[in-house]
Design an enzyme around this catalytic site. Structure first.
Site, PDB file in Angstrom:
ATOM      1  N   ASP A 213       6.202  -0.862   0.785  1.00 49.02           N
ATOM      2  CA  ASP A 213       5.049  -1.149   1.628  1.00 49.02           C
ATOM      3  C   ASP A 213       4.996  -0.021   2.655  1.00 49.02           C
ATOM      4  O   ASP A 213       5.957   0.754   2.789  1.00 49.02           O
ATOM      5  CB  ASP A 213       5.227  -2.520   2.293  1.00 49.02           C
ATOM      6  CG  ASP A 213       4.144  -2.836   3.304  1.00 49.02           C
ATOM      7  OD1 ASP A 213       2.965  -2.566   3.010  1.00 49.02           O
ATOM      8  OD2 ASP A 213       4.478  -3.337   4.388  1.00 49.02           O
TER       9      ASP A 213
ATOM     10  N   ASP B  74       2.969  -0.053   6.262  1.00 52.27           N
ATOM     11  CA  ASP B  74       2.991  -0.501   7.657  1.00 52.27           C
ATOM     12  C   ASP B  74       4.195  -1.397   7.926  1.00 52.27           C
ATOM     13  O   ASP B  74       4.470  -2.338   7.168  1.00 52.27           O
ATOM     14  CB  ASP B  74       1.713  -1.272   7.984  1.00 52.27           C
ATOM     15  CG  ASP B  74       0.483  -0.384   7.966  1.00 52.27           C
ATOM     16  OD1 ASP B  74       0.633   0.847   8.085  1.00 52.27           O
ATOM     17  OD2 ASP B  74      -0.638  -0.917   7.830  1.00 52.27           O
TER      18      ASP B  74
ATOM     19  N   ASP C 189      -3.461   0.504  11.132  1.00 50.32           N
ATOM     20  CA  ASP C 189      -4.810   0.146  11.560  1.00 50.32           C
ATOM     21  C   ASP C 189      -4.844  -0.123  13.066  1.00 50.32           C
ATOM     22  O   ASP C 189      -5.678   0.423  13.797  1.00 50.32           O
ATOM     23  CB  ASP C 189      -5.308  -1.091  10.810  1.00 50.32           C
ATOM     24  CG  ASP C 189      -5.577  -0.817   9.340  1.00 50.32           C
ATOM     25  OD1 ASP C 189      -5.719   0.363   8.969  1.00 50.32           O
ATOM     26  OD2 ASP C 189      -5.654  -1.783   8.560  1.00 50.32           O
TER      27      ASP C 189
ATOM     28  N   ASP D 296      -1.609  -2.220   1.956  1.00 52.41           N
ATOM     29  CA  ASP D 296      -2.963  -2.687   2.274  1.00 52.41           C
ATOM     30  C   ASP D 296      -3.556  -1.894   3.437  1.00 52.41           C
ATOM     31  O   ASP D 296      -4.491  -2.354   4.082  1.00 52.41           O
ATOM     32  CB  ASP D 296      -2.930  -4.189   2.600  1.00 52.41           C
ATOM     33  CG  ASP D 296      -4.318  -4.823   2.555  1.00 52.41           C
ATOM     34  OD1 ASP D 296      -5.250  -4.163   2.067  1.00 52.41           O
ATOM     35  OD2 ASP D 296      -4.461  -5.968   3.023  1.00 52.41           O
TER      36      ASP D 296
ATOM     37  N   ASP E 276       7.334  -6.217   4.352  1.00 53.93           N
ATOM     38  CA  ASP E 276       7.478  -7.077   5.527  1.00 53.93           C
ATOM     39  C   ASP E 276       6.432  -8.187   5.576  1.00 53.93           C
ATOM     40  O   ASP E 276       6.669  -9.239   6.158  1.00 53.93           O
ATOM     41  CB  ASP E 276       7.363  -6.246   6.805  1.00 53.93           C
ATOM     42  CG  ASP E 276       5.914  -5.800   7.041  1.00 53.93           C
ATOM     43  OD1 ASP E 276       5.233  -6.404   7.890  1.00 53.93           O
ATOM     44  OD2 ASP E 276       5.455  -4.878   6.357  1.00 53.93           O
TER      45      ASP E 276
END
Length: 267
Positions: A9, A11, A20, A95, A178
């Site tokens: 992942d 972030d 973001d 994402d 996470d």
């Protein structure tokens, strides 16, 4: 080659923040973001925020400079390079969006270590505005997964990663994450895989709620240095396990061959 695929992942896993939020807060639009958040999906909101920033005179260069300041533990950088040197195939499954991830990885000299980045597409339009789109166009259809946000099912993307990697002879997977969105791919890991959830974050909480649902071995981590140390130990452990299995298989084949030769010797 190690035959190991490490899926990160981004972030709060590679970097120690949400990219973001980092850009929105860093460029002074937190209040507007929080006001609009209840009214639209996150991915759509980020596209809207990029338009707002552009309208207020913020340039792509301003966004890039903000991204370059995103916190990343030096130990994570070292671990990524070390994992690559050990022969691992490194992938990103996030994402966030392509522009944010690539800007940060390139700034730290890490882009070349990753085979691919799986994330929401983005591009800079002719007016110099960053556009962000969903990985899955939920306006046209649903991806059908109740565990994931409408714009992306990480589980389905992971299945594609697994299929392509296994076609190349890579059959051991380590997944680091996470967030809640990392739970779906974690459930798709097998007994020969490993999942590394960050302690006291949503993925860890979901796994802790019912660990029996996860087939993979669980190796939790807490902060950047902890992640780096445990990841490299895990990779070396898997390499040793693979080497042992290959040696054992080779010895069995050799012994079977000897047995066949003995049977052919005339009395």
């Amino acid at each position: 080659m190690a035959g190991i695929v490490v899926v990160f992942d981004f972030d709060k896993t590679i970097i120690d923040c949400d990219s973001d939020n980092w850009v929105v807060d860093g460029l002074g639009e937190t209040e507007l973001f929080e006001k609009l958040l209840p009214t639209m999906p996150w991915n759509s909101l980020m596209d809207r925020m990029m338009s707002e920033l552009h309208a207020k005179g913020k340039s792509i260069e301003d966004i890039e400079e903000t991204l370059k300041r995103a916190p990343i533990d030096p130990n994570v950088i070292t671990a990524i390079k070390a994992a690559y040197a050990l022969g691992c195939d490194l992938r990103v499954l996030s994402d966030a969006n392509q522009f944010f991830i690539e800007a940060i990885l390139k700034h730290h000299g890490l882009r070349e270590y990753f085979t691919e980045i799986n994330t929401n597409p983005s591009y800079v339009d002719e007016e110099g505005r960053l556009r962000i789109f969903p990985c899955h166009d939920f306006h046209k259809s649903s991806h059908g997964c109740d565990l994931c946000p409408p714009n992306m099912c990480k589980g389905k993307i992971f299945e594609r990663i697994r299929a392509s990697a296994m076609a190349e002879g890579k059959n051991r997977f380590i997944y680091l994450g996470d967030g809640k969105g990392d739970y779906c791919p974690s459930l798709r890991l097998t007994e020969s895989d490993f999942v590394m959830p960050r302690i006291e974050f949503p993925l860890w909480e979901l796994i802790s709620g019912n660990p029996s649902l996860v087939k993979a071995e669980i190796q939790e981590w807490n902060y950047g240095e902890d992640q780096a140390t445990k990841l490299l130990k895990l990779i070396n452990f898997v390499i040793e396990r693979i080497s042992f299995a290959e040696c054992r298989s080779a010895n069995l084949v050799q012994n079977e061959g000897i047995g066949r030769l003995v049977l052919r010797v005339p009395n």
